[in-house]
Enzyme design. Structure first.
Site, mmCIF file in Angstrom:
data_model
loop_
_atom_site.group_PDB
_atom_site.id
_atom_site.type_symbol
_atom_site.label_atom_id
_atom_site.label_comp_id
_atom_site.label_asym_id
_atom_site.label_seq_id
_atom_site.Cartn_x
_atom_site.Cartn_y
_atom_site.Cartn_z
ATOM 1 C CG ASN A 7 -1.529 1.235 1.469
ATOM 2 O OD1 ASN A 7 -1.729 2.172 0.580
ATOM 3 N ND2 ASN A 7 -2.336 1.531 2.682
ATOM 4 C CB SER A 28 4.839 -1.631 11.973
ATOM 5 O OG SER A 28 4.424 -0.537 12.295
ATOM 6 C CD GLU A 56 -3.718 -2.428 7.072
ATOM 7 O OE1 GLU A 56 -2.607 -2.615 6.919
ATOM 8 O OE2 GLU A 56 -4.320 -1.291 6.871
ATOM 9 C CE LYS A 75 -0.037 3.171 4.679
ATOM 10 N NZ LYS A 75 -0.055 3.328 6.278
ATOM 11 C CD GLU A 86 -3.119 5.705 6.571
ATOM 12 O OE1 GLU A 86 -2.898 5.721 5.198
ATOM 13 O OE2 GLU A 86 -1.964 5.151 7.228
ATOM 14 N N GLY A 128 2.264 2.231 10.645
ATOM 15 C CA GLY A 128 3.149 3.427 10.464
ATOM 16 C C GLY A 128 3.921 3.788 11.861
ATOM 17 C CG HIS A 160 -6.024 2.145 4.843
ATOM 18 N ND1 HIS A 160 -5.421 3.321 5.727
ATOM 19 C CD2 HIS A 160 -4.849 1.493 5.043
ATOM 20 C CE1 HIS A 160 -4.250 2.777 6.487
ATOM 21 N NE2 HIS A 160 -3.678 1.712 5.683
HETATM 22 P P1 PGA Z 1 2.777 0.229 7.553
HETATM 23 O O1 PGA Z 1 1.120 0.659 6.922
HETATM 24 O O2 PGA Z 1 3.153 -0.863 6.963
HETATM 25 O O3 PGA Z 1 3.370 1.538 7.319
HETATM 26 O O4 PGA Z 1 2.374 0.159 9.104
HETATM 27 C C1 PGA Z 1 0.149 -0.253 6.693
HETATM 28 C C2 PGA Z 1 -0.892 0.111 6.075
HETATM 29 O O5 PGA Z 1 -1.453 0.998 6.718
HETATM 30 O O6 PGA Z 1 -1.527 -0.677 5.101
#
Ligand code: PGA
Length: 252
Positions: free
Chosen positions: A10, A212, A168, A12, A99, A174, A97
């Site tokens: 992903n 992560s 997630e 982003k 976010e 992140g 997601h």
């Molecule tokens: P990350 O993000 O691996 O940077 O923690 C995962 C995601 O949000 O899909």
């Protein structure tokens, strides 16, 4: 029945024409000489779909998107429809997601409508679910995840067998703080049970872990019986890291 692992990046809101080309060429070159055992996908920002489609031609890497409009077409300025994604041969699209839920006010109902819209266009929704730190500390994890997934399952009915789920935990995204393999497996087992209540085929849909995941912790997470792959943010932006996670999926 062993399920084939699935590793999706992903990106982003990251990338540029130049950076995308370098990243995808490095990934495709490596996977052409050393083919992956798992399925591999990248979810790119919408403006780069055409570029990514071209760069991925002839490669095993599948093209994905990060969001879609819940509407079919019309006066929705700035939105991207499922039909438009289909025009670029997009195979998967993230929905829900954290976010999007957190910064764009997406409710369970909106996420469910988006999933259904994608299915109507033959695109696989990757349905993201997960609890916040406050919800985990209040022992609400299973309830939150069940509610988020339940909204989608209620909406799509028998098409549940055509979705992908990504667990997630919001506190792991992140942050460098990953759920332990045991913590993740516990939630995945709950997701699996919820899917199994729909149908035997739905019980077999891939349930990915995200938050992560990196080259160092991927193997242990992917070894869990109900973790079928990863949704990778930060580590998907560096070819060597992403390739190491793909290799970790191979040795299960
Ligand atoms: P990350 O993000 O691996 O940077 O923690 C995962 C995601 O949000 O899909």
């Amino acid at each position: 029945m062993t399920r084939q692992k699935f590793v999706a990046g992903n990106w982003k809101m990251n990338g540029s024409l130049q950076a995308n080309a370098a990243l995808l060429q490095a990934i495709c070159r490596a996977l052409a000489t050393d083919p992956p055992v798992c399925r591999v996908a990248v979810a790119v920002p919408a403006p780069y779909l055409a570029q990514a489609r071209q760069l991925l031609e002839g490669s095993v890497v599948e093209l994905g998107a990060q969001d879609v409009s819940r509407h079919e077409q019309g006066a929705y300025t700035g939105e991207v429809s499922a039909a438009m994604l289909g025009d670029f041969a997009v195979r998967h699209c993230l929905v829900g997601h954290s976010e999007r839920r957190q910064y764009h006010g997406e409710t369970d109902a909106v996420v469910a409508a988006k999933a259904q819209r994608l299915l109507a266009h033959g695109i696989t929704p990757i349905v993201c679910v997960g609890e916040t730190l406050a919800e985990r500390e209040a022992a609400q994890t299973q309830a939150v995840v069940a509610r988020q997934l339940g909204a989608v399952l209620d909406q799509v009915g028998a098409d549940a067998e055509r979705i992908i789920v990504a667990y997630e935990p919001v506190w792991a995204i992140g942050t460098g703080r990953t759920a332990s393999p045991q913590e993740a497996q516990q939630v995945h087992a709950g997701v699996r049970a919820q899917l199994a209540a729909v149908s035997a085929l739905a019980a077999q849909v891939p349930v990915l872990y995200g938050g992560s995941m990196n080259a160092g912790n991927a193997a242990e997470l992917l070894a869990q019986p109900d973790i079928d792959g990863g949704l990778i943010g930060g580590a998907a932006l560096k070819a060597p890291d992403f390739l190491k996670i793909i290799s970790a999926a191979r040795i299960q």
